[in-house]
Design a protein around this motif. Structure first.
Motif, PDB file in Angstrom:
ATOM      1  N   ALA A  23     -12.628   3.742   4.599  1.00  0.00           N
ATOM      2  CA  ALA A  23     -14.082   3.514   4.644  1.00  0.00           C
ATOM      3  C   ALA A  23     -14.375   2.120   4.107  1.00  0.00           C
ATOM      4  CB  ALA A  23     -14.801   4.571   3.819  1.00  0.00           C
ATOM      5  N   ARG A  24     -15.175   1.381   4.828  1.00  0.00           N
ATOM      6  CA  ARG A  24     -15.539   0.034   4.363  1.00  0.00           C
ATOM      7  C   ARG A  24     -16.842   0.124   3.594  1.00  0.00           C
ATOM      8  NH1 ARG A  24     -14.591  -4.117   9.143  1.00  0.00           N
ATOM      9  NH2 ARG A  24     -12.664  -3.272   9.994  1.00  0.00           N
ATOM     10  N   ASP A  51      -6.176  -5.464   7.713  1.00  0.00           N
ATOM     11  CA  ASP A  51      -6.340  -4.469   8.776  1.00  0.00           C
ATOM     12  C   ASP A  51      -6.110  -3.045   8.252  1.00  0.00           C
ATOM     13  OD1 ASP A  51      -6.594  -3.219  11.181  1.00  0.00           O
ATOM     14  OD2 ASP A  51      -4.580  -3.724  11.887  1.00  0.00           O
ATOM     15  N   LEU A  52      -7.040  -2.576   7.403  1.00  0.00           N
ATOM     16  CA  LEU A  52      -6.857  -1.251   6.791  1.00  0.00           C
ATOM     17  C   LEU A  52      -6.861  -0.143   7.849  1.00  0.00           C
ATOM     18  CD1 LEU A  52      -9.119  -1.572   3.622  1.00  0.00           C
ATOM     19  CD2 LEU A  52      -6.649  -1.800   3.765  1.00  0.00           C
ATOM     20  N   GLU A  53      -7.756  -0.259   8.822  1.00  0.00           N
ATOM     21  CA  GLU A  53      -7.825   0.776   9.874  1.00  0.00           C
ATOM     22  C   GLU A  53      -6.543   0.814  10.706  1.00  0.00           C
ATOM     23  OE1 GLU A  53     -10.596  -1.007   9.293  1.00  0.00           O
ATOM     24  OE2 GLU A  53     -12.330   0.365   9.306  1.00  0.00           O
ATOM     25  N   GLY A  54      -5.864  -0.317  10.785  1.00  0.00           N
ATOM     26  CA  GLY A  54      -4.611  -0.374  11.533  1.00  0.00           C
ATOM     27  C   GLY A  54      -3.445   0.195  10.727  1.00  0.00           C
ATOM     28  N   ILE A  55      -3.429  -0.152   9.427  1.00  0.00           N
ATOM     29  CA  ILE A  55      -2.316   0.274   8.576  1.00  0.00           C
ATOM     30  C   ILE A  55      -2.403   1.775   8.248  1.00  0.00           C
ATOM     31  CG2 ILE A  55      -1.120  -0.107   6.364  1.00  0.00           C
ATOM     32  CD1 ILE A  55      -2.384  -2.862   6.254  1.00  0.00           C
ATOM     33  N   GLY A  56      -3.649   2.270   8.055  1.00  0.00           N
ATOM     34  CA  GLY A  56      -3.873   3.649   7.609  1.00  0.00           C
ATOM     35  C   GLY A  56      -3.095   4.698   8.399  1.00  0.00           C
ATOM     36  N   TRP A  69      -9.114   5.143   1.322  1.00  0.00           N
ATOM     37  CA  TRP A  69      -9.019   3.712   1.026  1.00  0.00           C
ATOM     38  C   TRP A  69     -10.422   3.128   1.152  1.00  0.00           C
ATOM     39  CZ3 TRP A  69      -4.363   1.805   4.498  1.00  0.00           C
ATOM     40  CH2 TRP A  69      -3.170   2.288   3.935  1.00  0.00           C
ATOM     41  N   ILE A  70     -10.880   2.535   0.081  1.00  0.00           N
ATOM     42  CA  ILE A  70     -12.214   1.941   0.125  1.00  0.00           C
ATOM     43  C   ILE A  70     -12.059   0.425   0.279  1.00  0.00           C
ATOM     44  CG2 ILE A  70     -14.400   1.660  -1.127  1.00  0.00           C
ATOM     45  CD1 ILE A  70     -13.890   4.561  -0.303  1.00  0.00           C
ATOM     46  N   GLY A  71     -12.479  -0.081   1.396  1.00  0.00           N
ATOM     47  CA  GLY A  71     -12.426  -1.520   1.652  1.00  0.00           C
ATOM     48  C   GLY A  71     -13.525  -2.237   0.885  1.00  0.00           C
ATOM     49  N   THR A  72     -13.289  -3.465   0.480  1.00  0.00           N
ATOM     50  CA  THR A  72     -14.273  -4.212  -0.317  1.00  0.00           C
ATOM     51  C   THR A  72     -14.584  -5.546   0.374  1.00  0.00           C
ATOM     52  OG1 THR A  72     -12.532  -5.276  -1.571  1.00  0.00           O
ATOM     53  CG2 THR A  72     -13.387  -3.215  -2.468  1.00  0.00           C
ATOM     54  N   LEU A 120       0.831  -1.208   0.000  1.00  0.00           N
ATOM     55  CA  LEU A 120       0.000   0.000   0.000  1.00  0.00           C
ATOM     56  C   LEU A 120       0.866   1.258   0.000  1.00  0.00           C
ATOM     57  CD1 LEU A 120      -2.873  -1.182   2.351  1.00  0.00           C
ATOM     58  CD2 LEU A 120      -3.129  -0.407  -0.008  1.00  0.00           C
ATOM     59  N   LYS A 121       2.000   1.190   0.672  1.00  0.00           N
ATOM     60  CA  LYS A 121       2.906   2.345   0.707  1.00  0.00           C
ATOM     61  C   LYS A 121       3.407   2.655  -0.706  1.00  0.00           C
ATOM     62  CE  LYS A 121       7.090   4.042   2.883  1.00  0.00           C
ATOM     63  NZ  LYS A 121       8.184   3.766   3.794  1.00  0.00           N
ATOM     64  N   ARG A 122       3.767   1.587  -1.405  1.00  0.00           N
ATOM     65  CA  ARG A 122       4.275   1.770  -2.765  1.00  0.00           C
ATOM     66  C   ARG A 122       3.213   2.471  -3.637  1.00  0.00           C
ATOM     67  NH1 ARG A 122       3.857  -1.309  -7.169  1.00  0.00           N
ATOM     68  NH2 ARG A 122       2.758  -2.977  -6.078  1.00  0.00           N
TER      69      ARG A 122
END
Ligand code: SF4
Length: 435
Positions: free
Chosen positions: A134-135, A115-120, A103-106, A85-87
């Motif tokens: 947002a999921r 863990d998008l909320e953790g990585i964000g 970031w839109i989670g699917t 995701l960083k790249r």
């Protein structure tokens, strides 16, 4: 809460076997609304195919959204999600210089529990650009609810202190309106409220991320759309704002009730509101003649159904059924009350509200009822037309300008178009109203 809410007989719930757009479609209007944003949808080719097809020609206009397509390695956790995701985000930062990345989670990120909320937040600090997660997945939500998940996530980012204290000359109470509308409609609604001496403090969202409105504890908030219940809850619970519960400003009746409710809370006696509504109704007369006494059936896919049905009943139509993907009876309580009052006023039965409808059963009912118009998605429109039933694509109500006094005509333009078209085909004449 009275009558309508306790009257459970008008509410039904079916199987949820219905067609609707995936909520990730919200990126198509939100990237246009928030001009310095970039939307990254983290999903599979399925999501990519959907976006590419549903957005039509928009995809050729270098939109500010993209897919981060998950590969085998991502799903089997062989690759490092953070680094991948960083790249991508660094590339977006370099190429497009956005003010914020969403970031839109699917469905896939839900199932593999990415863990998008953790990585964000980590990545945000690392690359120095706000990242909002947002999921908006198809497992939990339908179509317009995608915007709700994005706005709910944005509500956390609104500042809570006023930088330069601009004192309003109108009143001391602060009003923030939530819901994404085109700038022209925003201006129209601001103007309507200004006529009542009400100054709108801010809109969520606004055209730039850096201009998000300040939300302080005790501020008043009001929604413009019926699908924003999560945003409303977030604003109340997390930001301690006070929600003004009102019908939505769709149709002259809804708009009047919306403004009236705000005036009420602000202790202002509305000026010329009745006359304003009357003038709009008079201007709609030509359309009303076409639809009065005609029946309509909402299959349900975008959550605007109750407000539209209430307006059409007030226009003299008979609504057989209001299908709706999800029904928040608390957030929509004022709208349901207005629907009940409108039915009484127009002396018609309260229509059945079917949550999570079953399209298969609905088609059975449509065959029995033979309504004059069915408001439905593209999957059923042509097959119904071929069976002699007029249809209107429901998705058009999401993209057309339908809010406020001045846009009531546009709703009826959409509603009457199939009726006018089919009448003119049968009669061989042309009865278009709007040039
Ligand atoms: S329903 Fe799920 S898999 Fe399908 S497009 Fe939407 S997010 Fe992607």
């Amino acid at each position: 809460m009275t009558l309508a809410i306790t009257n459970s007989s008008i509410f039904e719930c079916e199987t949820g076997n219905y067609h609707t757009f995936c909520p990730i479609s919200c990126v198509s209007w939100l990237y246009q609304k928030i001009e310095d944003s970039f939307f990254l949808v983290i999903g599979t080719k399925t999501c990519g195919y959907f976006l590419q097809n549903a957005m039509g020609v928009m995809i050729f206009a270098e939109p500010r959204y993209a897919m981060a397509e998950l590969e085998e390695g991502d799903i089997s956790a062989q690759l490092n999600d953070y680094e991948e995701l960083k790249r991508l985000c660094l590339q977006i930062k370099k190429d497009r210089k956005p003010g914020v990345i969403f970031w839109i989670g699917t469905c896939t990120t839900e199932i593999i529990k990415m863990d998008l909320e953790g990585i964000g937040p980590q990545l945000e600090a690392d690359i120095q650009i706000p990242i909002i997660v947002a999921r908006a997945n198809g497992l939990d939500y339908a179509f317009t609810q995608g915007e709700d998940t994005v706005l709910a996530a944005m509500a956390h980012r609104c500042p809570n202190t006023i930088q330069c204290s601009k004192q309003s000359k109108y009143n001391t109470k602060r009003l923030i309106i939530f819901g994404s509308l085109p700038e022209t409609v925003v201006k129209q609604l601001n103007h309507e409220l200004q006529q009542q001496n009400i100054h709108v403090t801010g809109w969520l969202p606004c055209s730039r991320y850096s201009e998000l409105p300040v939300i302080q504890s005790g501020d008043y908030v009001i929604g413009v759309n019926p699908f924003l219940s999560r945003t409303a809850t977030t604003l109340m619970r997390r930001r301690k704002a006070k929600l003004i519960s009102a019908p939505f400003p769709i149709g002259p009746d809804g708009t009047k009730a919306w403004i009236y409710k705000i005036c009420n809370v602000f202790n202002i006696t509305p000026k010329g509101l009745e006359q304003r509504e009357k003038t709009i109704w008079n201007n709609l007369e030509q359309y009303l003649q076409l639809i009065q006494g005609k029946s309509v059936f909402f299959m349900g896919d975008n959550l605007l159904e109750i407000s539209l049905a209430r307006f059409l009943i007030r226009c003299g139509m008979i609504v057989y059924e209001i299908g709706i993907p999800y029904m928040d009876k608390r957030y929509q309580s004022a709208e349901i009350q207005l629907l009940t009052d409108t039915c009484k006023k127009m002396k018609v039965n309260m229509p059945k509200i079917v949550e999570k409808p079953d399209n298969y059963n609905q088609l059975d009912r449509i065959r029995d009822l033979q309504p004059d118009l069915v408001i439905t998605g593209m999957a059923h429109a042509n097959p119904l037309e071929a069976r002699g039933i007029n249809t209107k694509w429901s998705v058009e109500f999401t993209f057309a300008q339908i809010h406020g006094f001045t846009n009531a005509q546009d709703i009826l333009e959409l509603i009457t178009k199939p009726l006018r078209r089919n009448t003119s085909i049968h009669n061989g004449d042309n009865i278009y109203i709007k040039s």
